[in-house]
Design an enzyme around this catalytic site. Structure first.
Site, PDB file in Angstrom:
ATOM      1  N   TYR A  89     -12.542   7.060 -17.298  1.00  9.41           N
ATOM      2  CA  TYR A  89     -13.069   7.986 -16.284  1.00  9.41           C
ATOM      3  C   TYR A  89     -12.006   9.031 -15.944  1.00  9.41           C
ATOM      4  O   TYR A  89     -12.287  10.230 -15.880  1.00  9.41           O
ATOM      5  CB  TYR A  89     -13.462   7.176 -15.048  1.00  9.41           C
ATOM      6  CG  TYR A  89     -14.165   7.959 -13.957  1.00  9.41           C
ATOM      7  CD1 TYR A  89     -15.545   8.195 -14.021  1.00  9.41           C
ATOM      8  CD2 TYR A  89     -13.470   8.450 -12.857  1.00  9.41           C
ATOM      9  CE1 TYR A  89     -16.187   8.894 -13.014  1.00  9.41           C
ATOM     10  CE2 TYR A  89     -14.107   9.147 -11.848  1.00  9.41           C
ATOM     11  CZ  TYR A  89     -15.475   9.365 -11.931  1.00  9.41           C
ATOM     12  OH  TYR A  89     -16.118  10.066 -10.928  1.00  9.41           O
TER      13      TYR A  89
ATOM     14  N   SER B 261     -13.684  15.224 -10.141  1.00  6.66           N
ATOM     15  CA  SER B 261     -13.464  14.146  -9.168  1.00  6.66           C
ATOM     16  C   SER B 261     -12.053  14.299  -8.623  1.00  6.66           C
ATOM     17  O   SER B 261     -11.208  14.949  -9.258  1.00  6.66           O
ATOM     18  CB  SER B 261     -13.590  12.801  -9.898  1.00  6.66           C
ATOM     19  OG  SER B 261     -13.129  11.739  -9.092  1.00  6.66           O
TER      20      SER B 261
HETATM   21  P1  NAD Z   1     -25.310   8.728  -9.913  1.00  9.53           P
HETATM   22  O1  NAD Z   1     -25.202   7.479 -10.732  1.00  9.53           O
HETATM   23  O2  NAD Z   1     -26.210   8.743  -8.729  1.00  9.53           O
HETATM   24  O3  NAD Z   1     -25.696   9.969 -10.844  1.00  9.53           O
HETATM   25  C1  NAD Z   1     -25.334  10.072 -12.184  1.00  9.53           C
HETATM   26  C2  NAD Z   1     -26.411  10.831 -12.913  1.00  9.53           C
HETATM   27  O4  NAD Z   1     -26.053  10.934 -14.303  1.00  9.53           O
HETATM   28  C3  NAD Z   1     -27.769  10.132 -12.831  1.00  9.53           C
HETATM   29  O5  NAD Z   1     -28.801  11.096 -12.665  1.00  9.53           O
HETATM   30  C4  NAD Z   1     -27.874   9.472 -14.207  1.00  9.53           C
HETATM   31  O6  NAD Z   1     -29.213   9.261 -14.600  1.00  9.53           O
HETATM   32  C5  NAD Z   1     -27.190  10.529 -15.062  1.00  9.53           C
HETATM   33  N1  NAD Z   1     -26.798  10.021 -16.383  1.00  9.53           N
HETATM   34  C6  NAD Z   1     -26.096   8.904 -16.673  1.00  9.53           C
HETATM   35  N2  NAD Z   1     -26.010   8.760 -18.019  1.00  9.53           N
HETATM   36  C7  NAD Z   1     -26.662   9.811 -18.574  1.00  9.53           C
HETATM   37  C8  NAD Z   1     -26.940  10.211 -19.908  1.00  9.53           C
HETATM   38  N3  NAD Z   1     -26.540   9.493 -20.975  1.00  9.53           N
HETATM   39  N4  NAD Z   1     -27.656  11.355 -20.095  1.00  9.53           N
HETATM   40  C9  NAD Z   1     -28.111  12.075 -19.048  1.00  9.53           C
HETATM   41  N5  NAD Z   1     -27.883  11.741 -17.764  1.00  9.53           N
HETATM   42  C10 NAD Z   1     -27.166  10.626 -17.529  1.00  9.53           C
HETATM   43  O7  NAD Z   1     -23.793   9.076  -9.504  1.00  9.53           O
HETATM   44  P2  NAD Z   1     -23.196  10.224  -8.554  1.00  9.53           P
HETATM   45  O8  NAD Z   1     -22.305   9.530  -7.622  1.00  9.53           O
HETATM   46  O9  NAD Z   1     -24.226  11.157  -8.058  1.00  9.53           O
HETATM   47  O10 NAD Z   1     -22.252  10.988  -9.626  1.00  9.53           O
HETATM   48  C11 NAD Z   1     -22.515  12.291 -10.130  1.00  9.53           C
HETATM   49  C12 NAD Z   1     -21.217  12.907 -10.659  1.00  9.53           C
HETATM   50  O11 NAD Z   1     -20.284  13.024  -9.579  1.00  9.53           O
HETATM   51  C13 NAD Z   1     -20.528  12.070 -11.732  1.00  9.53           C
HETATM   52  O12 NAD Z   1     -19.973  12.909 -12.725  1.00  9.53           O
HETATM   53  C14 NAD Z   1     -19.425  11.358 -10.958  1.00  9.53           C
HETATM   54  O13 NAD Z   1     -18.344  11.022 -11.779  1.00  9.53           O
HETATM   55  C15 NAD Z   1     -19.062  12.446  -9.948  1.00  9.53           C
HETATM   56  N6  NAD Z   1     -18.379  11.919  -8.742  1.00  9.53           N
HETATM   57  C16 NAD Z   1     -19.021  11.060  -7.864  1.00  9.53           C
HETATM   58  C17 NAD Z   1     -18.359  10.615  -6.726  1.00  9.53           C
HETATM   59  C18 NAD Z   1     -19.026   9.700  -5.700  1.00  9.53           C
HETATM   60  O14 NAD Z   1     -18.338   9.228  -4.775  1.00  9.53           O
HETATM   61  N7  NAD Z   1     -20.310   9.443  -5.764  1.00  9.53           N
HETATM   62  C19 NAD Z   1     -17.039  11.030  -6.502  1.00  9.53           C
HETATM   63  C20 NAD Z   1     -16.422  11.897  -7.408  1.00  9.53           C
HETATM   64  C21 NAD Z   1     -17.103  12.333  -8.526  1.00  9.53           C
END
Ligand code: NAD
Length: 262
Positions: free
Chosen positions: A155, A142
């Site tokens: 986080y 991130s």
């Molecule tokens: P999201 O909530 O849509 O996806 C998260 C995924 O992780 C989901 O498929 C969820 O089911 C899975 N998950 C959660 N707990 C779990 C567990 N115990 N076991 C297995 N799977 C599990 O969120 P996203 O925005 O797509 O985020 C995905 C990644 O990207 C994360 O690591 C997040 O920190 C990172 N990220 C997101 C953003 C953003 O703006 N969306 C920005 C920077 C980083």
């Protein structure tokens, strides 16, 4: 497309993980989708990707807050496809609170899912990559793997940790001369269904237009004032898996609209 590889994308039944899984599938690679649930919808999603991409996509349930399930996800994928070539550590959760009020169980869950799971999947996948002589590991960190904000202690600790893990993994791959790379992608705000919902909520709460919410509330740290998209993340992952990226290792790639340039 040269070679069909087998890819695991953790946390890929929604959001960024799903976008990256789709992009890898469209390249023809075998793909393993994952989350902790085991619903009909999860398996139907895998089938729909297989149909659209003409590849083989399957869904394997594993709760990545548990080290043994993180390792067995990799082993089950290898049982199905013979080996694992590409590992995308993407699963992640968030909790926001001041440090003195931060619930200890939330701290433990965030460190387990956002950081330790990547250690376990990497440990299980590296011997397979060593054996086949090719590998790619991409950790979804991130902008918060490179910078900090208040109230997101767990986080930010996890995301800084995964940047460090990526560097060490890359150095161990290089020592082993295994034609493999490991990098961390550092997104700023990405337009996922979750974020779309937040935009709607903020529009109602502040009585603002979508444009005003983006400009004045949500994207204040993103100088372009635009979200990254899951397709852009998917395209970057596909590039990192290509031969042209074979000397890109142990580094971070920011997709953050200029966040870390400020
Ligand atoms: P999201 O909530 O849509 O996806 C998260 C995924 O992780 C989901 O498929 C969820 O089911 C899975 N998950 C959660 N707990 C779990 C567990 N115990 N076991 C297995 N799977 C599990 O969120 P996203 O925005 O797509 O985020 C995905 C990644 O990207 C994360 O690591 C997040 O920190 C990172 N990220 C997101 C953003 C953003 O703006 N969306 C920005 C920077 C980083």
């Amino acid at each position: 497309m040269t070679d069909v590889k087998t890819a695991i994308v953790t946390g890929s039944n929604s959001g960024i993980g799903l976008g990256i899984a789709r992009s890898l599938a469209m390249e023809g690679h075998n793909v393993v989708l994952n989350s902790y649930t085991d619903n009909k919808d999860d398996h139907a999603l895998a089938e729909s990707i297989s149909k659209a991409a003409g590849n083989k996509t399957i869904y394997i349930s594993a709760d990545l807050s548990k080290g043994d399930q993180s390792r067995s996800l990799v082993e089950k994928a290898a049982e199905e496809f013979g080996t694992v070539d590409i590992l995308i550590n993407n699963a992640g959760i968030q909790h926001v609170a001041p440090i003195e009020d931060f619930p200890a169980d939330k701290w433990d869950a965030i460190i387990a899912i956002n950081l330790s799971s990547a250690f376990h999947t990497t440990a299980a996948a590296l011997p397979m990559m060593k054996k086949s002589g090719w590998g790619r590991i991409i950790n979804i960190a991130s902008a918060h793997g490179l910078t900090a904000s208040p109230f997101k202690s767990a986080y930010i600790a996890a995301k800084h940790g995964i940047v460090g893990l990526s560097k060490t993994t890359a150095l161990e791959m290089a020592e082993a001369k295994m034609n493999a790379t490991c990098n961390a992608i550092c997104p700023g705000y990405v337009l996922t269904p979750l974020v779309e919902g937040q935009i709607e909520d903020q529009m109602k709460a502040h009585k603002m237009s979508r444009e005003e919410v983006l400009d004045k509330v949500m994207l204040t740290r993103q100088p372009t004032r635009e979200f990254a998209t899951v397709d852009q993340l998917g395209g970057t992952a596909v590039f990192l898996c290509s031969d042209n990226a074979s000397q890109i290792t142990g580094t971070t790639i920011s997709i953050d609209g200029g966040w870390t340039a400020l």
